[in-house]
Design a protein around this motif. Structure first.
Motif, PDB file in Angstrom:
ATOM      1  N   ASP A 141     -88.535 124.560  55.016  1.00 22.72           N
ATOM      2  CA  ASP A 141     -88.929 125.628  55.947  1.00 22.72           C
ATOM      3  C   ASP A 141     -90.302 126.175  55.551  1.00 22.72           C
ATOM      4  N   PRO A 142     -91.013 126.823  56.522  1.00 22.62           N
ATOM      5  CA  PRO A 142     -92.437 127.117  56.287  1.00 22.62           C
ATOM      6  C   PRO A 142     -92.759 128.269  55.328  1.00 22.62           C
ATOM      7  N   GLN A 143     -91.762 129.059  54.889  1.00 24.67           N
ATOM      8  CA  GLN A 143     -92.083 130.256  54.077  1.00 24.67           C
ATOM      9  C   GLN A 143     -92.899 129.942  52.828  1.00 24.67           C
ATOM     10  N   GLU A 144     -92.617 128.837  52.198  1.00 24.28           N
ATOM     11  CA  GLU A 144     -93.210 128.558  50.886  1.00 24.28           C
ATOM     12  C   GLU A 144     -94.112 127.328  50.983  1.00 24.28           C
ATOM     13  N   ASN A 296     -80.994 119.117  37.242  1.00 22.88           N
ATOM     14  CA  ASN A 296     -80.026 120.046  36.659  1.00 22.88           C
ATOM     15  C   ASN A 296     -80.410 121.517  36.842  1.00 22.88           C
ATOM     16  N   SER A 297     -81.566 121.802  37.444  1.00 28.71           N
ATOM     17  CA  SER A 297     -81.937 123.205  37.609  1.00 28.71           C
ATOM     18  C   SER A 297     -82.490 123.529  39.006  1.00 28.71           C
ATOM     19  N   VAL A 298     -82.499 122.552  39.895  1.00 25.41           N
ATOM     20  CA  VAL A 298     -83.066 122.816  41.227  1.00 25.41           C
ATOM     21  C   VAL A 298     -82.198 123.827  41.994  1.00 25.41           C
ATOM     22  N   VAL A 299     -82.855 124.740  42.709  1.00 26.39           N
ATOM     23  CA  VAL A 299     -82.128 125.716  43.532  1.00 26.39           C
ATOM     24  C   VAL A 299     -82.724 125.662  44.939  1.00 26.39           C
ATOM     25  N   TYR A 300     -81.870 125.533  45.928  1.00 34.06           N
ATOM     26  CA  TYR A 300     -82.350 125.506  47.314  1.00 34.06           C
ATOM     27  C   TYR A 300     -81.198 125.902  48.206  1.00 34.06           C
ATOM     28  N   ASN A 301     -81.544 126.199  49.441  1.00 32.44           N
ATOM     29  CA  ASN A 301     -80.523 126.595  50.387  1.00 32.44           C
ATOM     30  C   ASN A 301     -80.596 125.652  51.591  1.00 32.44           C
ATOM     31  N   VAL A 302     -79.479 125.031  51.926  1.00 30.67           N
ATOM     32  CA  VAL A 302     -79.474 124.152  53.108  1.00 30.67           C
ATOM     33  C   VAL A 302     -79.244 125.026  54.340  1.00 30.67           C
ATOM     34  N   SER A 303     -80.225 125.080  55.235  1.00 29.09           N
ATOM     35  CA  SER A 303     -80.012 125.910  56.419  1.00 29.09           C
ATOM     36  C   SER A 303     -79.386 125.123  57.568  1.00 29.09           C
ATOM     37  N   LYS A 304     -79.596 123.817  57.591  1.00 30.99           N
ATOM     38  CA  LYS A 304     -79.003 123.032  58.688  1.00 30.99           C
ATOM     39  C   LYS A 304     -78.970 121.543  58.317  1.00 30.99           C
ATOM     40  N   ILE A 305     -77.878 120.885  58.639  1.00 32.13           N
ATOM     41  CA  ILE A 305     -77.842 119.417  58.521  1.00 32.13           C
ATOM     42  C   ILE A 305     -77.611 118.849  59.915  1.00 32.13           C
ATOM     43  N   GLU A 306     -78.570 118.082  60.396  1.00 35.65           N
ATOM     44  CA  GLU A 306     -78.424 117.475  61.722  1.00 35.65           C
ATOM     45  C   GLU A 306     -78.176 115.985  61.549  1.00 35.65           C
ATOM     46  N   ARG A 320     -88.842 130.620  45.671  1.00 40.61           N
ATOM     47  CA  ARG A 320     -89.585 130.159  44.492  1.00 40.61           C
ATOM     48  C   ARG A 320     -89.216 130.958  43.242  1.00 40.61           C
ATOM     49  N   GLN A 321     -89.036 132.270  43.432  1.00 41.71           N
ATOM     50  CA  GLN A 321     -88.725 133.110  42.274  1.00 41.71           C
ATOM     51  C   GLN A 321     -87.369 132.725  41.664  1.00 41.71           C
ATOM     52  N   LYS A 322     -86.371 132.583  42.543  1.00 38.44           N
ATOM     53  CA  LYS A 322     -85.025 132.192  42.083  1.00 38.44           C
ATOM     54  C   LYS A 322     -85.078 130.853  41.360  1.00 38.44           C
ATOM     55  N   LEU A 323     -85.823 129.949  41.951  1.00 39.40           N
ATOM     56  CA  LEU A 323     -85.935 128.610  41.380  1.00 39.40           C
ATOM     57  C   LEU A 323     -86.529 128.677  39.973  1.00 39.40           C
ATOM     58  N   GLU A 324     -87.642 129.415  39.863  1.00 39.73           N
ATOM     59  CA  GLU A 324     -88.321 129.452  38.564  1.00 39.73           C
ATOM     60  C   GLU A 324     -87.447 130.130  37.507  1.00 39.73           C
ATOM     61  N   GLU A 325     -86.705 131.154  37.923  1.00 40.55           N
ATOM     62  CA  GLU A 325     -85.778 131.814  36.984  1.00 40.55           C
ATOM     63  C   GLU A 325     -84.706 130.832  36.525  1.00 40.55           C
ATOM     64  N   ASN A 326     -84.183 130.081  37.482  1.00 40.40           N
ATOM     65  CA  ASN A 326     -83.106 129.162  37.128  1.00 40.40           C
ATOM     66  C   ASN A 326     -83.571 128.064  36.166  1.00 40.40           C
ATOM     67  N   VAL A 327     -84.781 127.592  36.401  1.00 46.95           N
ATOM     68  CA  VAL A 327     -85.307 126.554  35.514  1.00 46.95           C
ATOM     69  C   VAL A 327     -85.464 127.130  34.097  1.00 46.95           C
ATOM     70  N   LYS A 328     -85.966 128.376  34.024  1.00 47.29           N
ATOM     71  CA  LYS A 328     -86.105 129.030  32.708  1.00 47.29           C
ATOM     72  C   LYS A 328     -84.749 129.159  32.026  1.00 47.29           C
ATOM     73  N   LEU A 329     -83.761 129.601  32.807  1.00 48.12           N
ATOM     74  CA  LEU A 329     -82.402 129.761  32.247  1.00 48.12           C
ATOM     75  C   LEU A 329     -81.862 128.450  31.699  1.00 48.12           C
ATOM     76  N   LYS A 330     -82.115 127.383  32.434  1.00 51.46           N
ATOM     77  CA  LYS A 330     -81.649 126.062  31.983  1.00 51.46           C
ATOM     78  C   LYS A 330     -82.294 125.697  30.651  1.00 51.46           C
ATOM     79  N   ASN A 331     -83.558 126.058  30.527  1.00 53.80           N
ATOM     80  CA  ASN A 331     -84.265 125.788  29.271  1.00 53.80           C
ATOM     81  C   ASN A 331     -83.596 126.549  28.118  1.00 53.80           C
ATOM     82  N   ILE A 332     -83.302 127.837  28.364  1.00 54.17           N
ATOM     83  CA  ILE A 332     -82.671 128.657  27.317  1.00 54.17           C
ATOM     84  C   ILE A 332     -81.292 128.077  26.966  1.00 54.17           C
ATOM     85  N   GLU A 333     -80.540 127.742  28.010  1.00 49.45           N
ATOM     86  CA  GLU A 333     -79.192 127.190  27.794  1.00 49.45           C
ATOM     87  C   GLU A 333     -79.246 125.932  26.910  1.00 49.45           C
ATOM     88  N   LEU A 334     -80.186 125.053  27.218  1.00 47.86           N
ATOM     89  CA  LEU A 334     -80.275 123.803  26.447  1.00 47.86           C
ATOM     90  C   LEU A 334     -80.720 124.086  25.011  1.00 47.86           C
TER      91      LEU A 334
END
Ligand code: BGN
Length: 347
Positions: A141-144, A296-306, A320-334
């Motif tokens: 989608d065009p937001q990012e 193992n850290s990608v975050v996205y939202n499926v808005s429609k499957i056609e 983007r913010q959620k994604l970057e946080e999640n990737v950081k968290l994965k790094n800490i977890e590992l």
């Protein structure tokens, strides 16, 4: 129900397989080997089914020309009806049974004309090559800003929710193969297919170029943790793919330049995909990010499957913010896991 096995086809219920090797029927001149079987239905009248395994490199292929397509999706639906694709665009070769299931993943935004050209150009070639395939268009989608590699991760994960694909080809929507000896099947090594590209006078832009079209068996994608999620905007993400392969000790291979030829129509600059200023910095530490920045850290939202008749179109949004946080968290977890398992903590 028909079920494929390593030796041929099995039918559950009252069917039994009588002979695996006695019958050798050649369906057409392309086939030199046969995995034919005879199946007899004991309860009703006798039925015979012959199925051959598709050859890896069917001969009699060659140069074919790319033409712009001016019709509609409906025209293509009608054109391909004779191949009887399943909903969502799962095409199977009619002449033989292919073992490998290919998912073609197209990161996409705002390129309707190119997509129509792609859908017009590809299926006939793939069916000549006896490929079983589905085309997945992953539209951000065009937001990012456009994030091509992230969409490749999404395409991989979403395709596997639909079927057990074993081979993945990540494909720019505006590259059209013009020699169908460029076979769209996987080998154990990853393959870079866009070797001789029209916009670079049918040469590689530089020796290590790894963009445009790449073919990955599933096992290799898992090994590299897919692709980096951090490349928003144009450039660098394909170089990052190459760096990941080096980390896991793999090399990619290429078809000969006479085969890996692609037509590329000219187009203007994409809005929403400015050149990435971060790409040099990201490439600088690409090798250290591979374990926590990827599938193992990608975050996205499926808005429609056609599920269209001849392809599957998946719309996604990226925060983007959620994604970057999640990737950081994965790094800490590992890192925590690593610390816990280090000898000093085990005493
Ligand atoms: C390279 C880009 C690739 C692109 C090719 C071909 C970068 C990273 C900094 C070195 N790489 O220069 O992403 O596919 O050109 O256009 O910009």
């Amino acid at each position: 129900m028909l079920q494929s096995t390593s030796r041929g086809i099995q039918i559950s219920g009252a069917f039994i397989i009588i002979s695996m090797s006695s019958v050798m029927i050649y369906w057409n001149s392309y086939q030199t080997k046969s995995a034919d079987i005879t199946i007899v239905n004991l309860t009703r009248q006798t039925t015979e089914i012959s199925i051959k395994t598709c050859l890896k490199n069917p001969p009699s292929l060659g140069h074919f020309v790319f033409h712009h397509f001016n019709g509609t999706l409906e025209d293509l639906n009608n054109k391909y009806q004779k191949y009887k694709p399943e909903l969502g665009g799962k095409f199977k070769p009619l002449e033989c049974q292919e073992r490998e299931k290919l998912a073609i993943i197209i990161p996409y935004r705002d390129r309707q004309r190119h997509l129509m050209d792609f859908l017009s150009h590809m299926p006939p070639m793939l069916l000549r090559q006896r490929v079983e395939f589905t085309i997945f268009v992953i539209e951000q989608d065009p937001q990012e800003k456009f994030n091509r590699a992230l969409m490749m991760n999404v395409g991989y994960l979403e395709a596997l929710k639909q079927d057990n694909y074993s081979c993945f080809i990540f494909h720019d929507v505006d590259m059209y193969p013009i020699n169908d000896n460029n076979i769209y099947k996987c080998s154990t090594s990853p393959r870079h297919l866009a070797v001789a590209v029209e916009k670079w006078k049918f040469r590689l832009p530089f020796r290590g170029y790894y963009g445009g079209v790449v073919a990955y068996p599933k096992a290799v994608i898992e090994k590299t943790n897919g692709f980096s999620n951090f490349y928003f905007g144009w450039g660098g993400e394909d170089d990052d793919l190459g760096a990941r392969l080096a980390v896991v000790g793999l090399k990619f291979v290429r078809p000969a330049a006479v085969y890996g030829r692609y037509a590329t129509p000219v187009h203007g600059k994409d809005k929403g995909n400015p050149v990435s200023k971060d790409r040099f910095r990201l490439l600088g530490n690409a090798k250290s990010r591979i374990w926590y920045d990827g599938l193992n850290s990608v975050v996205y939202n499926v808005s429609k499957i056609e599920k269209k008749k001849i392809y599957t179109h998946i719309h996604i949004t990226v925060d983007r913010q959620k994604l970057e946080e999640n990737v950081k968290l994965k790094n800490i977890e590992l890192e925590m896991q690593h610390l816990k398992s280090s000898p000093i903590n085990k005493q």
